[in-house]
Design a protein around this motif. Structure first.
Motif, PDB file in Angstrom:
ATOM      1  N   VAL A   1      -7.324 -21.983 -52.659  1.00 18.80           N
ATOM      2  CA  VAL A   1      -7.524 -20.537 -52.692  1.00 18.80           C
ATOM      3  C   VAL A   1      -8.163 -20.124 -51.373  1.00 18.80           C
ATOM      4  O   VAL A   1      -9.245 -20.614 -51.021  1.00 18.80           O
ATOM      5  N   VAL A   2      -7.496 -19.256 -50.643  1.00 21.58           N
ATOM      6  CA  VAL A   2      -7.945 -18.935 -49.296  1.00 21.58           C
ATOM      7  C   VAL A   2      -8.305 -17.449 -49.176  1.00 21.58           C
ATOM      8  O   VAL A   2      -7.425 -16.590 -49.194  1.00 21.58           O
ATOM      9  N   PRO A   3      -9.611 -17.163 -49.073  1.00 20.54           N
ATOM     10  CA  PRO A   3     -10.020 -15.774 -48.822  1.00 20.54           C
ATOM     11  C   PRO A   3      -9.492 -15.363 -47.444  1.00 20.54           C
ATOM     12  O   PRO A   3      -9.805 -16.014 -46.452  1.00 20.54           O
ATOM     13  N   SER A   4      -8.690 -14.306 -47.395  1.00 24.61           N
ATOM     14  CA  SER A   4      -7.915 -14.067 -46.178  1.00 24.61           C
ATOM     15  C   SER A   4      -8.046 -12.661 -45.611  1.00 24.61           C
ATOM     16  O   SER A   4      -8.215 -11.687 -46.333  1.00 24.61           O
ATOM     17  N   GLY A   5      -7.943 -12.622 -44.265  1.00 24.26           N
ATOM     18  CA  GLY A   5      -7.950 -11.362 -43.539  1.00 24.26           C
ATOM     19  C   GLY A   5      -6.771 -11.331 -42.584  1.00 24.26           C
ATOM     20  O   GLY A   5      -5.765 -10.672 -42.819  1.00 24.26           O
ATOM     21  N   ASN A   6      -6.891 -12.105 -41.502  1.00 26.13           N
ATOM     22  CA  ASN A   6      -5.762 -12.240 -40.575  1.00 26.13           C
ATOM     23  C   ASN A   6      -4.820 -13.388 -40.945  1.00 26.13           C
ATOM     24  O   ASN A   6      -3.842 -13.644 -40.271  1.00 26.13           O
ATOM     25  N   PHE A   7      -5.154 -14.116 -41.958  1.00 29.41           N
ATOM     26  CA  PHE A   7      -4.324 -15.191 -42.518  1.00 29.41           C
ATOM     27  C   PHE A   7      -4.137 -16.408 -41.612  1.00 29.41           C
ATOM     28  O   PHE A   7      -3.186 -17.169 -41.774  1.00 29.41           O
ATOM     29  N   GLY A   8      -5.089 -16.621 -40.689  1.00 29.94           N
ATOM     30  CA  GLY A   8      -5.044 -17.830 -39.879  1.00 29.94           C
ATOM     31  C   GLY A   8      -5.367 -19.055 -40.727  1.00 29.94           C
ATOM     32  O   GLY A   8      -4.683 -20.080 -40.646  1.00 29.94           O
ATOM     33  N   ASN A   9      -6.395 -18.934 -41.550  1.00 33.79           N
ATOM     34  CA  ASN A   9      -6.808 -20.048 -42.384  1.00 33.79           C
ATOM     35  C   ASN A   9      -5.670 -20.461 -43.324  1.00 33.79           C
ATOM     36  O   ASN A   9      -5.375 -21.647 -43.476  1.00 33.79           O
ATOM     37  N   LEU A  10      -5.046 -19.497 -43.941  1.00 31.64           N
ATOM     38  CA  LEU A  10      -3.960 -19.827 -44.865  1.00 31.64           C
ATOM     39  C   LEU A  10      -2.765 -20.430 -44.118  1.00 31.64           C
ATOM     40  O   LEU A  10      -2.162 -21.407 -44.568  1.00 31.64           O
ATOM     41  N   THR A  11      -2.457 -19.900 -42.948  1.00 28.08           N
ATOM     42  CA  THR A  11      -1.341 -20.450 -42.163  1.00 28.08           C
ATOM     43  C   THR A  11      -1.626 -21.903 -41.775  1.00 28.08           C
ATOM     44  O   THR A  11      -0.720 -22.746 -41.795  1.00 28.08           O
TER      45      THR A  11
ATOM     46  N   PHE B   1      -0.684 -22.244 -52.973  1.00 28.39           N
ATOM     47  CA  PHE B   1      -1.706 -21.486 -52.240  1.00 28.39           C
ATOM     48  C   PHE B   1      -1.951 -20.179 -52.979  1.00 28.39           C
ATOM     49  O   PHE B   1      -1.012 -19.553 -53.471  1.00 28.39           O
ATOM     50  N   VAL B   2      -3.224 -19.789 -53.034  1.00 27.80           N
ATOM     51  CA  VAL B   2      -3.543 -18.468 -53.555  1.00 27.80           C
ATOM     52  C   VAL B   2      -4.184 -17.680 -52.416  1.00 27.80           C
ATOM     53  O   VAL B   2      -5.207 -18.090 -51.866  1.00 27.80           O
ATOM     54  N   ALA B   3      -3.524 -16.592 -52.029  1.00 23.81           N
ATOM     55  CA  ALA B   3      -4.059 -15.728 -50.983  1.00 23.81           C
ATOM     56  C   ALA B   3      -4.958 -14.703 -51.646  1.00 23.81           C
ATOM     57  O   ALA B   3      -4.487 -13.882 -52.441  1.00 23.81           O
TER      58      ALA B   3
END
Ligand SMILES: *Cc1c(COP(=O)(O)O)cnc(C)c1O
Length: 432
Positions: A245-255, A270-272
Protein backbone atom coordinates in the motif's frame (compact mmCIF):
# COMPACT_ATOMS: atom_id res chain seq x y z
CA UNK A 1 21.65 0.23 -20.91
CA UNK A 2 19.86 3.06 -22.65
CA UNK A 3 17.13 5.27 -21.25
CA UNK A 4 14.30 6.35 -23.52
CA UNK A 5 11.78 9.15 -23.19
CA UNK A 6 8.19 8.14 -22.51
CA UNK A 7 7.22 10.59 -25.29
CA UNK A 8 9.66 8.96 -27.70
CA UNK A 9 10.42 12.22 -29.53
CA UNK A 10 14.13 12.11 -28.62
CA UNK A 11 16.81 9.43 -28.97
CA UNK A 12 17.59 7.18 -26.02
CA UNK A 13 20.57 8.27 -23.88
CA UNK A 14 23.01 6.59 -21.52
CA UNK A 15 22.69 6.59 -17.73
CA UNK A 16 24.97 9.57 -17.20
CA UNK A 17 22.96 11.76 -19.51
CA UNK A 18 19.61 10.57 -18.14
CA UNK A 19 20.73 11.30 -14.59
CA UNK A 20 22.38 14.66 -15.25
CA UNK A 21 19.64 15.94 -17.55
CA UNK A 22 16.78 14.66 -15.43
CA UNK A 23 14.19 15.35 -18.14
CA UNK A 24 14.38 14.51 -21.83
CA UNK A 25 14.07 17.47 -24.22
CA UNK A 26 10.61 16.35 -25.38
CA UNK A 27 9.22 16.83 -21.85
CA UNK A 28 8.67 13.10 -21.35
CA UNK A 29 10.33 11.08 -18.59
CA UNK A 30 13.29 8.72 -18.81
CA UNK A 31 12.71 4.97 -18.48
CA UNK A 32 15.19 2.07 -18.67
CA UNK A 33 14.96 0.25 -22.00
CA UNK A 34 15.12 -3.09 -20.33
CA UNK A 35 14.13 -4.09 -16.81
CA UNK A 36 16.06 -7.28 -16.00
CA UNK A 37 14.59 -10.14 -13.97
CA UNK A 38 16.64 -11.05 -10.94
CA UNK A 39 17.73 -14.69 -10.80
CA UNK A 40 15.78 -17.22 -8.70
CA UNK A 41 18.90 -17.79 -6.64
CA UNK A 42 18.62 -14.22 -5.39
CA UNK A 43 15.09 -14.77 -4.08
CA UNK A 44 16.03 -18.12 -2.58
CA UNK A 45 18.78 -16.62 -0.46
CA UNK A 46 17.16 -13.23 0.17
CA UNK A 47 16.64 -13.87 3.90
CA UNK A 48 20.38 -14.29 4.35
CA UNK A 49 21.21 -10.95 2.72
CA UNK A 50 21.63 -7.59 4.42
CA UNK A 51 19.69 -4.59 3.09
CA UNK A 52 22.90 -3.23 1.55
CA UNK A 53 23.61 -6.56 -0.15
CA UNK A 54 20.09 -6.61 -1.56
CA UNK A 55 20.46 -3.03 -2.76
CA UNK A 56 23.81 -3.84 -4.42
CA UNK A 57 22.33 -6.85 -6.19
CA UNK A 58 19.33 -4.90 -7.53
CA UNK A 59 21.52 -1.96 -8.54
CA UNK A 60 24.02 -4.21 -10.24
CA UNK A 61 21.31 -5.88 -12.31
CA UNK A 62 19.86 -2.54 -13.40
CA UNK A 63 22.99 -0.42 -13.73
CA UNK A 64 25.79 -2.97 -14.04
CA UNK A 65 26.47 -2.16 -17.68
CA UNK A 66 26.86 1.54 -16.94
CA UNK A 67 29.06 1.78 -13.87
CA UNK A 68 32.06 -0.15 -12.73
CA UNK A 69 31.05 -2.79 -10.18
CA UNK A 70 33.19 -1.55 -7.28
CA UNK A 71 32.21 2.06 -7.85
CA UNK A 72 28.52 1.18 -7.94
CA UNK A 73 28.87 -0.82 -4.76
CA UNK A 74 30.56 2.14 -3.08
CA UNK A 75 27.71 4.46 -4.16
CA UNK A 76 25.01 2.07 -2.97
CA UNK A 77 26.66 1.44 0.37
CA UNK A 78 27.21 5.12 1.13
CA UNK A 79 23.66 6.02 0.04
CA UNK A 80 21.75 3.19 1.71
CA UNK A 81 23.25 3.63 5.15
CA UNK A 82 20.12 3.33 7.30
CA UNK A 83 17.59 0.51 7.82
CA UNK A 84 14.01 -0.05 6.62
CA UNK A 85 12.44 -2.16 9.38
CA UNK A 86 9.12 -3.93 8.89
CA UNK A 87 6.91 -3.56 11.96
CA UNK A 88 4.05 -5.98 12.45
CA UNK A 89 0.76 -4.53 13.73
CA UNK A 90 -1.23 -7.72 13.12
CA UNK A 91 -1.24 -10.90 11.00
CA UNK A 92 -2.31 -8.92 7.95
CA UNK A 93 -0.92 -5.46 8.58
CA UNK A 94 2.70 -4.45 8.45
CA UNK A 95 4.32 -1.03 8.48
CA UNK A 96 7.49 -0.52 6.48
CA UNK A 97 9.31 2.30 8.26
CA UNK A 98 11.11 4.32 5.63
CA UNK A 99 11.96 7.25 7.89
CA UNK A 100 15.26 6.27 9.51
CA UNK A 101 17.38 8.51 7.28
CA UNK A 102 18.74 11.99 7.84
CA UNK A 103 15.54 13.92 7.14
CA UNK A 104 13.13 11.32 8.53
CA UNK A 105 11.35 10.47 5.27
CA UNK A 106 11.62 7.91 2.48
CA UNK A 107 12.93 10.55 0.09
CA UNK A 108 16.31 10.19 1.79
CA UNK A 109 16.81 6.92 -0.11
CA UNK A 110 16.31 8.46 -3.54
CA UNK A 111 18.00 11.74 -2.76
CA UNK A 112 21.12 10.23 -1.22
CA UNK A 113 21.56 7.76 -4.07
CA UNK A 114 21.03 10.45 -6.69
CA UNK A 115 23.47 12.81 -4.95
CA UNK A 116 26.22 10.19 -4.83
CA UNK A 117 25.60 9.15 -8.43
CA UNK A 118 25.59 12.72 -9.73
CA UNK A 119 28.65 13.55 -7.65
CA UNK A 120 30.40 10.65 -9.37
CA UNK A 121 29.28 11.78 -12.84
CA UNK A 122 30.47 15.38 -12.37
CA UNK A 123 33.84 14.51 -10.84
CA UNK A 124 36.46 16.66 -12.52
CA UNK A 125 33.97 18.95 -14.34
CA UNK A 126 34.86 22.62 -14.62
CA UNK A 127 31.33 24.14 -14.64
CA UNK A 128 29.09 23.54 -11.64
CA UNK A 129 25.84 21.65 -12.02
CA UNK A 130 22.71 23.62 -11.07
CA UNK A 131 19.96 21.50 -9.61
CA UNK A 132 16.44 22.91 -9.45
CA UNK A 133 13.92 21.18 -7.26
CA UNK A 134 10.28 21.93 -6.50
CA UNK A 135 9.04 20.61 -3.19
CA UNK A 136 5.80 20.26 -1.30
CA UNK A 137 7.90 19.53 1.77
CA UNK A 138 9.96 16.41 1.95
CA UNK A 139 11.73 16.45 -1.40
CA UNK A 140 13.40 19.73 -0.53
CA UNK A 141 14.86 18.57 2.74
CA UNK A 142 16.00 15.20 1.42
CA UNK A 143 17.62 16.72 -1.66
CA UNK A 144 19.22 19.55 0.29
CA UNK A 145 20.73 17.11 2.78
CA UNK A 146 21.70 14.59 0.11
CA UNK A 147 23.66 17.18 -1.87
CA UNK A 148 24.92 19.34 0.97
CA UNK A 149 28.65 19.87 0.41
CA UNK A 150 28.80 17.68 -2.72
CA UNK A 151 31.52 19.44 -4.75
CA UNK A 152 30.62 20.97 -8.11
CA UNK A 153 26.87 20.92 -7.49
CA UNK A 154 24.57 23.78 -6.46
CA UNK A 155 20.97 23.16 -5.38
CA UNK A 156 18.03 25.60 -5.58
CA UNK A 157 14.89 24.49 -3.73
CA UNK A 158 11.52 26.08 -4.66
CA UNK A 159 8.82 25.67 -2.04
CA UNK A 160 5.31 27.10 -1.56
CA UNK A 161 5.22 29.84 1.08
CA UNK A 162 3.27 28.88 4.19
CA UNK A 163 2.43 25.42 2.87
CA UNK A 164 5.17 23.33 4.45
CA UNK A 165 5.59 22.63 8.15
CA UNK A 166 7.99 24.67 10.24
CA UNK A 167 10.19 21.66 10.85
CA UNK A 168 10.33 20.80 7.12
CA UNK A 169 11.15 24.37 6.22
CA UNK A 170 14.03 24.41 8.69
CA UNK A 171 15.49 21.35 7.05
CA UNK A 172 16.15 23.03 3.72
CA UNK A 173 16.44 26.71 4.65
CA UNK A 174 19.16 26.42 7.29
CA UNK A 175 21.98 24.62 5.49
CA UNK A 176 23.45 27.44 3.41
CA UNK A 177 26.62 26.62 1.49
CA UNK A 178 25.68 25.06 -1.85
CA UNK A 179 21.95 25.03 -0.96
CA UNK A 180 19.60 27.99 -1.75
CA UNK A 181 15.90 28.06 -0.77
CA UNK A 182 13.35 30.10 -2.77
CA UNK A 183 10.07 30.80 -0.98
CA UNK A 184 7.46 31.02 -3.75
CA UNK A 185 4.25 32.95 -3.13
CA UNK A 186 2.06 30.21 -4.63
CA UNK A 187 1.24 26.50 -4.50
CA UNK A 188 3.39 23.42 -5.00
CA UNK A 189 1.98 23.12 -8.52
CA UNK A 190 3.25 26.65 -9.23
CA UNK A 191 6.71 25.62 -8.00
CA UNK A 192 6.65 22.52 -10.16
CA UNK A 193 5.49 24.52 -13.18
CA UNK A 194 8.32 27.04 -12.67
CA UNK A 195 10.90 24.27 -12.58
CA UNK A 196 9.44 22.64 -15.69
CA UNK A 197 9.48 25.96 -17.50
CA UNK A 198 13.09 26.58 -16.49
CA UNK A 199 14.13 23.28 -18.06
CA UNK A 200 12.43 24.22 -21.32
CA UNK A 201 13.87 27.76 -21.38
CA UNK A 202 16.53 28.28 -24.01
CA UNK A 203 18.44 31.15 -22.41
CA UNK A 204 18.69 29.42 -19.06
CA UNK A 205 19.91 26.22 -20.62
CA UNK A 206 22.55 28.07 -22.59
CA UNK A 207 23.91 29.85 -19.53
CA UNK A 208 23.52 27.20 -16.87
CA UNK A 209 24.13 23.52 -16.54
CA UNK A 210 20.62 22.68 -15.29
CA UNK A 211 19.52 19.43 -13.77
CA UNK A 212 16.51 18.20 -11.84
CA UNK A 213 16.21 16.28 -8.61
CA UNK A 214 12.49 15.65 -8.32
CA UNK A 215 11.07 12.17 -8.28
CA UNK A 216 11.10 12.54 -12.07
CA UNK A 217 14.86 11.86 -12.07
CA UNK A 218 15.38 8.19 -12.87
CA UNK A 219 18.16 7.94 -10.29
CA UNK A 220 15.65 8.72 -7.54
CA UNK A 221 13.35 5.97 -8.66
CA UNK A 222 15.87 3.15 -8.80
CA UNK A 223 16.92 3.12 -5.10
CA UNK A 224 13.27 3.34 -4.09
CA UNK A 225 12.81 -0.14 -5.50
CA UNK A 226 15.40 -1.54 -3.04
CA UNK A 227 13.18 -1.41 0.02
CA UNK A 228 10.36 -3.35 -1.59
CA UNK A 229 12.78 -6.30 -1.65
CA UNK A 230 13.93 -5.52 1.87
CA UNK A 231 10.29 -5.55 3.08
CA UNK A 232 9.59 -8.87 1.40
CA UNK A 233 12.71 -10.35 2.97
CA UNK A 234 11.39 -9.55 6.44
CA UNK A 235 7.98 -11.24 5.98
CA UNK A 236 7.74 -14.41 8.02
CA UNK A 237 5.02 -16.13 6.00
CA UNK A 238 5.89 -15.67 2.35
CA UNK A 239 3.12 -17.99 1.16
CA UNK A 240 0.37 -15.39 1.50
CA UNK A 241 -0.06 -12.84 -1.30
CA UNK A 242 1.94 -9.66 -0.70
CA UNK A 243 0.08 -6.39 -1.06
CA UNK A 244 1.96 -3.08 -0.98
CA UNK A 245 0.00 0.00 0.00
CA UNK A 246 1.69 3.17 -1.18
CA UNK A 247 0.61 6.60 0.08
CA UNK A 248 1.06 8.58 -3.11
CA UNK A 249 1.41 12.08 -4.49
CA UNK A 250 3.66 12.19 -7.53
CA UNK A 251 3.65 8.38 -7.67
CA UNK A 252 7.42 7.94 -7.71
CA UNK A 253 7.31 5.52 -4.81
CA UNK A 254 4.62 3.41 -6.44
CA UNK A 255 6.41 3.43 -9.81
CA UNK A 256 9.55 2.16 -8.05
CA UNK A 257 7.42 -0.69 -6.71
CA UNK A 258 6.32 -1.49 -10.26
CA UNK A 259 10.00 -1.76 -11.22
CA UNK A 260 10.60 -4.14 -8.30
CA UNK A 261 7.73 -6.30 -9.50
CA UNK A 262 9.09 -6.30 -13.05
CA UNK A 263 12.42 -7.46 -11.64
CA UNK A 264 10.61 -10.48 -10.27
CA UNK A 265 9.57 -9.57 -6.73
CA UNK A 266 6.35 -11.53 -6.03
CA UNK A 267 3.95 -8.66 -5.38
CA UNK A 268 0.34 -9.65 -5.89
CA UNK A 269 -1.23 -6.21 -5.69
CA UNK A 270 -0.47 -2.51 -5.33
CA UNK A 271 -2.87 -0.21 -3.55
CA UNK A 272 -2.48 3.45 -4.47
CA UNK A 273 -3.61 5.47 -1.47
CA UNK A 274 -4.25 9.18 -1.89
CA UNK A 275 -5.79 12.05 0.04
CA UNK A 276 -8.44 14.29 -1.57
CA UNK A 277 -6.07 14.68 -4.53
CA UNK A 278 -7.57 11.54 -6.04
CA UNK A 279 -6.48 11.92 -9.66
CA UNK A 280 -5.14 8.37 -10.04
CA UNK A 281 -7.87 6.51 -8.09
CA UNK A 282 -10.28 8.46 -10.26
CA UNK A 283 -8.40 7.50 -13.40
CA UNK A 284 -8.41 3.83 -12.42
CA UNK A 285 -12.14 4.01 -11.90
CA UNK A 286 -13.21 6.05 -14.92
CA UNK A 287 -10.35 5.54 -17.39
CA UNK A 288 -10.02 9.27 -17.91
CA UNK A 289 -7.09 11.26 -16.60
CA UNK A 290 -8.22 14.61 -15.23
CA UNK A 291 -5.46 16.60 -13.53
CA UNK A 292 -6.59 19.59 -11.51
CA UNK A 293 -5.12 22.17 -9.13
CA UNK A 294 -3.97 20.52 -5.92
CA UNK A 295 -6.12 20.62 -2.79
CA UNK A 296 -4.42 21.31 0.53
CA UNK A 297 -4.71 18.47 3.06
CA UNK A 298 -3.14 17.32 6.32
CA UNK A 299 -1.03 14.81 4.37
CA UNK A 300 0.53 17.68 2.47
CA UNK A 301 3.44 15.82 0.85
CA UNK A 302 0.78 14.14 -1.29
CA UNK A 303 -1.02 17.33 -2.33
CA UNK A 304 -0.39 16.86 -6.03
CA UNK A 305 -2.95 17.66 -8.71
CA UNK A 306 -1.01 16.35 -11.71
CA UNK A 307 1.19 13.40 -10.64
CA UNK A 308 4.35 13.52 -12.73
CA UNK A 309 4.98 9.78 -12.75
CA UNK A 310 1.63 9.08 -14.39
CA UNK A 311 3.47 9.15 -17.73
CA UNK A 312 5.75 6.36 -16.56
CA UNK A 313 2.86 4.28 -15.22
CA UNK A 314 1.05 4.64 -18.50
CA UNK A 315 4.22 3.70 -20.32
CA UNK A 316 4.61 0.51 -18.26
CA UNK A 317 1.01 -0.57 -18.72
CA UNK A 318 -0.10 0.86 -22.02
CA UNK A 319 -3.73 1.13 -21.05
CA UNK A 320 -5.97 1.54 -18.07
CA UNK A 321 -7.25 -2.06 -18.12
CA UNK A 322 -3.69 -3.34 -17.61
CA UNK A 323 -3.05 -0.85 -14.84
CA UNK A 324 -6.24 -1.94 -13.08
CA UNK A 325 -4.95 -5.53 -12.94
CA UNK A 326 -2.10 -4.46 -10.68
CA UNK A 327 -3.20 -1.28 -8.93
CA UNK A 328 -6.29 -0.48 -6.91
CA UNK A 329 -6.79 3.17 -5.99
CA UNK A 330 -8.48 4.48 -2.87
CA UNK A 331 -8.77 8.07 -1.65
CA UNK A 332 -9.55 9.42 1.82
CA UNK A 333 -10.36 12.83 3.26
CA UNK A 334 -8.71 14.60 6.19
CA UNK A 335 -11.38 13.59 8.67
CA UNK A 336 -10.86 9.91 7.91
CA UNK A 337 -7.09 10.38 8.05
CA UNK A 338 -7.24 12.05 11.46
CA UNK A 339 -9.44 9.26 12.78
CA UNK A 340 -7.05 6.64 11.44
CA UNK A 341 -4.16 8.19 13.37
CA UNK A 342 -6.24 7.84 16.55
CA UNK A 343 -7.29 4.28 15.72
CA UNK A 344 -3.75 3.10 15.05
CA UNK A 345 -2.57 4.60 18.34
CA UNK A 346 -5.47 3.14 20.33
CA UNK A 347 -5.50 -0.27 18.71
CA UNK A 348 -1.78 -0.91 18.29
CA UNK A 349 -0.08 1.77 20.39
CA UNK A 350 1.72 2.87 17.22
CA UNK A 351 2.10 6.48 16.15
CA UNK A 352 1.55 6.82 12.43
CA UNK A 353 2.04 10.00 10.40
CA UNK A 354 -0.82 11.39 8.25
CA UNK A 355 0.60 9.90 5.00
CA UNK A 356 0.97 6.47 6.56
CA UNK A 357 -2.54 6.90 7.98
CA UNK A 358 -3.94 7.31 4.46
CA UNK A 359 -2.13 4.08 3.61
CA UNK A 360 -3.52 2.36 6.68
CA UNK A 361 -7.06 3.30 5.65
CA UNK A 362 -6.46 1.93 2.17
CA UNK A 363 -5.17 -1.37 3.53
CA UNK A 364 -8.15 -1.63 5.88
CA UNK A 365 -10.49 -1.10 2.95
CA UNK A 366 -8.65 -3.59 0.78
CA UNK A 367 -8.79 -6.24 3.52
CA UNK A 368 -12.50 -5.63 4.01
CA UNK A 369 -13.52 -5.49 0.39
CA UNK A 370 -11.04 -7.65 -1.51
CA UNK A 371 -8.90 -10.11 0.41
CA UNK A 372 -8.31 -10.85 4.10
CA UNK A 373 -5.64 -13.46 3.71
CA UNK A 374 -2.67 -11.29 2.80
CA UNK A 375 0.55 -9.74 3.95
CA UNK A 376 -0.44 -6.09 3.69
CA UNK A 377 2.51 -3.71 3.85
CA UNK A 378 1.88 0.01 4.33
CA UNK A 379 4.81 2.19 3.35
CA UNK A 380 5.28 4.59 6.27
CA UNK A 381 6.78 7.42 4.28
CA UNK A 382 7.70 9.83 7.08
CA UNK A 383 8.37 9.96 10.81
CA UNK A 384 5.29 11.33 12.63
CA UNK A 385 7.33 14.13 14.15
CA UNK A 386 7.61 15.75 10.73
CA UNK A 387 3.88 16.37 10.98
CA UNK A 388 3.65 16.79 14.76
CA UNK A 389 1.25 19.76 14.39
CA UNK A 390 -1.27 17.38 12.85
CA UNK A 391 -0.47 14.18 14.75
CA UNK A 392 -0.24 15.37 18.37
CA UNK A 393 -3.80 16.71 18.69
CA UNK A 394 -5.16 13.40 17.39
CA UNK A 395 -3.23 11.08 19.64
CA UNK A 396 -3.35 13.40 22.64
CA UNK A 397 0.37 13.44 23.27
CA UNK A 398 3.46 15.18 22.02
CA UNK A 399 5.52 13.52 19.32
CA UNK A 400 9.08 14.08 20.39
CA UNK A 401 11.64 15.43 17.96
CA UNK A 402 14.55 12.99 17.93
CA UNK A 403 17.54 14.38 19.78
CA UNK A 404 19.68 14.57 16.67
CA UNK A 405 17.14 16.88 14.97
CA UNK A 406 16.59 19.41 17.74
CA UNK A 407 19.42 21.71 16.78
CA UNK A 408 17.54 22.57 13.57
CA UNK A 409 14.84 24.54 15.35
CA UNK A 410 17.44 26.97 16.69
CA UNK A 411 18.97 27.68 13.32
CA UNK A 412 17.91 30.83 11.44
CA UNK A 413 15.87 30.41 8.27
CA UNK A 414 17.59 31.67 5.13
CA UNK A 415 15.24 31.93 2.16
CA UNK A 416 14.64 34.29 -0.73
CA UNK A 417 10.99 35.30 -1.44
CA UNK A 418 9.83 35.19 -5.08
CA UNK A 419 6.50 35.32 -6.94
CA UNK A 420 5.11 32.76 -9.36
CA UNK A 421 6.17 34.76 -12.38
CA UNK A 422 8.75 32.88 -14.45
CA UNK A 423 10.78 35.97 -15.38
CA UNK A 424 11.49 36.52 -11.67
CA UNK A 425 12.98 33.05 -11.31
CA UNK A 426 14.91 33.39 -14.53
CA UNK A 427 16.45 36.70 -13.42
CA UNK A 428 17.40 35.23 -10.11
CA UNK A 429 19.06 32.19 -11.65
CA UNK A 430 20.96 34.21 -14.24
CA UNK A 431 22.27 36.70 -11.67
CA UNK A 432 23.20 34.16 -9.05
C1 LIG B 1 6.80 12.59 -1.20
C2 LIG B 1 5.97 11.96 -0.15
C3 LIG B 1 4.89 11.12 -0.47
C4 LIG B 1 4.48 10.88 -1.89
O1 LIG B 1 5.42 10.14 -2.62
P1 LIG B 1 5.37 10.10 -4.21
O2 LIG B 1 6.52 9.29 -4.61
O3 LIG B 1 5.43 11.53 -4.68
O4 LIG B 1 4.05 9.49 -4.57
C5 LIG B 1 4.22 10.49 0.56
N1 LIG B 1 4.54 10.73 1.84
C6 LIG B 1 5.55 11.54 2.19
C7 LIG B 1 5.83 11.75 3.64
C8 LIG B 1 6.29 12.18 1.22
O5 LIG B 1 7.28 12.98 1.57
Amino acid sequence: MKYYSTKRQTSPVNLKEAVLKGLPADNGLFMPEHIPSLPNSFFEKIEQLSFQEIACEVAHNLLGEDIDKDKLQEIVISAINFPAPLVSLSDTTYILELFHGNTLAFKDFGARFMAKLMGYFVEGNTAALDILVATSGDTGSAVAHGFFNVPNIHVTVLYPKGKVSNFQEKQFTTLGGNITALEIDGTFDDCQALVKQAFLDKTLNESLNLSSANSINISRLIPQSFYYFEAYKQLKDKQKPTVFVVPSGNFGNLTAGLLAKKMGLPISQFVAATNANDIIPNYLQTGSYSPRPSIQTISNAMDVGNPSNFQRMLDLFGKVEEMRNQIIGYAFDDEQTAKAMRTVKEKYNYIIDPHGAVGYLALEKYIKEVNKDINGIVLETAHPVKFAEVVSPQIGEEVAIPERMRYLLEKPKMSIPLGTDFEGLKDFLLKK
